[in-house]
Design a protein around this motif. Sequence first.
Motif, mmCIF file in Angstrom:
data_model
loop_
_atom_site.group_PDB
_atom_site.id
_atom_site.type_symbol
_atom_site.label_atom_id
_atom_site.label_comp_id
_atom_site.label_asym_id
_atom_site.label_seq_id
_atom_site.Cartn_x
_atom_site.Cartn_y
_atom_site.Cartn_z
ATOM 1 N N THR A 1 0.719 -1.203 0.015
ATOM 2 C CA THR A 1 -0.156 0.110 0.036
ATOM 3 C C THR A 1 0.957 1.283 -0.060
ATOM 4 O O THR A 1 0.567 2.404 -0.445
ATOM 5 C CB THR A 1 -1.046 0.061 1.059
ATOM 6 N N VAL B 1 1.538 3.685 -3.078
ATOM 7 C CA VAL B 1 0.798 4.881 -3.546
ATOM 8 C C VAL B 1 1.236 5.966 -3.401
ATOM 9 O O VAL B 1 1.068 6.928 -4.358
ATOM 10 C CB VAL B 1 -0.589 4.919 -2.777
ATOM 11 N N VAL C 1 4.125 6.946 -5.980
ATOM 12 C CA VAL C 1 3.458 6.979 -7.327
ATOM 13 C C VAL C 1 2.851 8.295 -7.472
ATOM 14 O O VAL C 1 2.651 8.970 -8.584
ATOM 15 C CB VAL C 1 2.348 5.875 -7.476
ATOM 16 N N LEU C 2 1.906 8.762 -6.408
ATOM 17 C CA LEU C 2 1.612 10.059 -6.440
ATOM 18 C C LEU C 2 2.660 11.063 -6.586
ATOM 19 O O LEU C 2 2.227 12.282 -7.164
ATOM 20 C CB LEU C 2 0.470 10.268 -5.079
ATOM 21 N N VAL D 1 4.319 3.841 -12.115
ATOM 22 C CA VAL D 1 3.327 2.456 -12.288
ATOM 23 C C VAL D 1 4.326 1.369 -12.555
ATOM 24 O O VAL D 1 4.262 0.143 -11.899
ATOM 25 C CB VAL D 1 2.348 2.637 -13.074
ATOM 26 N N LEU E 1 -3.484 -4.706 -7.660
ATOM 27 C CA LEU E 1 -2.633 -3.513 -7.404
ATOM 28 C C LEU E 1 -1.844 -2.518 -8.592
ATOM 29 O O LEU E 1 -2.012 -1.364 -8.407
ATOM 30 C CB LEU E 1 -1.614 -3.955 -6.292
ATOM 31 N N VAL F 1 -4.653 -0.393 -9.678
ATOM 32 C CA VAL F 1 -5.207 0.710 -9.005
ATOM 33 C C VAL F 1 -4.256 1.715 -8.795
ATOM 34 O O VAL F 1 -4.166 3.007 -8.990
ATOM 35 C CB VAL F 1 -5.257 0.030 -7.365
ATOM 36 N N LEU F 2 -2.745 1.396 -8.733
ATOM 37 C CA LEU F 2 -1.744 2.408 -8.699
ATOM 38 C C LEU F 2 -1.644 3.276 -9.996
ATOM 39 O O LEU F 2 -1.459 4.339 -10.381
ATOM 40 C CB LEU F 2 -0.369 1.686 -8.808
ATOM 41 N N VAL G 1 -4.588 5.623 -9.582
ATOM 42 C CA VAL G 1 -4.153 6.656 -8.826
ATOM 43 C C VAL G 1 -3.230 7.521 -9.672
ATOM 44 O O VAL G 1 -3.135 8.886 -9.393
ATOM 45 C CB VAL G 1 -3.515 6.338 -7.549
ATOM 46 N N GLY G 2 -2.290 7.222 -10.306
ATOM 47 C CA GLY G 2 -1.165 7.982 -10.892
ATOM 48 C C GLY G 2 -1.902 8.805 -11.945
ATOM 49 O O GLY G 2 -1.713 10.047 -12.078
#
Length: 601
Positions: free
Chosen positions: A150, A153, A156-157, A172, A200, A203-204, A207-208
């Motif tokens: 987790t 994240v 990646v952000l 990613v 995952l 999702v990453l 999120v990116g």
Amino acid sequence: MRETGGQLADAPVPVPAPPGLAPPGLAPPGLAVPAPVGSVRLAAPAAPRTSRARDAGPRQTRRGSHLGVFYRQLPFLGVSSVLVLGVLAYGPEALRPPGFAAGLLVAVAASVLTLVIPWRRLPPAAAAVVPLADIAAVGLLIAGGFRASTLLVLPVLWLSAVYGAPGVAISVVAATLAAWGPDLLAPQIQATDVQRLIILPMVLGAVGVAAHLAERRSAARLDLLGRQSALIEETLAESHQQSRVLDSILNTIDVGVVALDRDGHITIINRAHAAATEGRLRVGDHVSVHGGIGGYAADRRTPLGADGSPLVRADRGEDIDRELTWWDNAEGNWLAYRVSAAQLHDADGRRSGAVVVYQDLTDEMAALAQREDFVSSVSHELRTPLTSVLGYLELASDDPTATERVRAHLRVAERNAERLLHLVSDLLLAARTRERGVEFDREVVDLRNLVAETVQSQLPHAHTAGLQIRHHLTEPCRVLGDRTRLGQAIDNVLSNAIKYTPAGGQIEVTLRPAADVAHVTIKDTGIGIAPVDQEKLFTRFFRAPAVRNGAVVGTGLGLHLSRQIVEAHGGTIDLASALGEGTRVEILLPMPDAAGAGSPP
């Protein structure tokens, strides 16, 4: 923020000027006179800032400086610190797996690097090493058997928000490799690993992309704010300059200017008016404070009072057109001002105030008075010798020894002397009417006989000019007034009609009683009068440019004296004319019933 090829700039975010700073040149309330023109410098408007300079500020703050990189690392550092504290509380034996200990060491080292390395001297892309190191640290934690996927994240952000689409792709891919690391060499994948290995990365990626889009929207907003800030600064600079120019203009002209708001408070007083009022009026005062004090109407006898003050009248919504007023400066000196006022309106047409202009005519009025005194003195000096000349001419004409040829010459001299005496009399009368109005005897006058006598006296001149005079005098018409003065007024109008009507023309004289008013109308087929000159015809000494240099001589006093005489009798005189069509003059005089007690003395 908006990405431009992955480059970062170092300029700070533009900050608009503080709103509390007043534009130069605008005097705060309480100051009556703005700063002198010579002591004020005009400020040039600020140069507009480019979008590149505006965009550069936030990027450098977040990426290129020590604090920018450290702030980006703070979330990951905080979570890592909590993780270390939890592990220590759980048991030191958890630090024994080499991957776990190495992961924590890499995370701490990456955080330390954010404060040690001089990022400002390095290329902007160098800061990407820190989030990539965070991804590697998480990968080591995962390899050490700790479920820390987790944490991926956070880096990646960072990479997605700061480096755009390339940052999304790199973050990613790196995070997916870190999450897959322990299983890349495994003989088989367990069902429990599907979430970490497949969901995952998806999702990453989401999120990116979301971080990248959010950062783009934020960049667009910052860019818009930067443009608006630059526009505000530019507008403020232009406003400063316009204000300074306006102050310079108002303080340079020798005309007093006062501006009012909609509530009647003074907002602007220029230097000329402040000097004229000796500081009695100030910005912020209400017009009623000093309204009308020391002011008089054009006759210099009627006080203006509070209700007659130009400022108070302008505050009431009145427009004033070049009215003459007199002001006593308490030192025995009279000041003459020509006052004009106009209302101000906003974009919606609602009244927002007024502006009043005072033009100092003291010197002009003094020069006019001197001219009148000179004309009056010269006229008095000429009248006595002219009377004597006429007397001796009459005696010479009666001499029985004079031949007919000599008498003819004497008649020419007598005629010109009488004309000169008539001119002198007009000048004296004009001077008297200016000072104390028209003085006359009051008696009952039959206008029918008076007009008939005037027409009869002018018939020789009309016949000589080749004109025909027709008159309609059917009914007796009695008025109360001075026979000589009324005859002079009618004679002046009829004489003008003869002078300015070409040969072959016609002049029509009509007398018509109507109710309690007598109408005397003189209409000709002459050259007419231009509209621009008609308003000035009754002004003393005015002659239209079209006839000023013509063959017809005159003084410009005839119509002026006629109006003075008619108005003194309680009547009016109106004129209508058209170029090439002729002129129509109508004199209205009150009949005896209307001229009773209310008639002029």
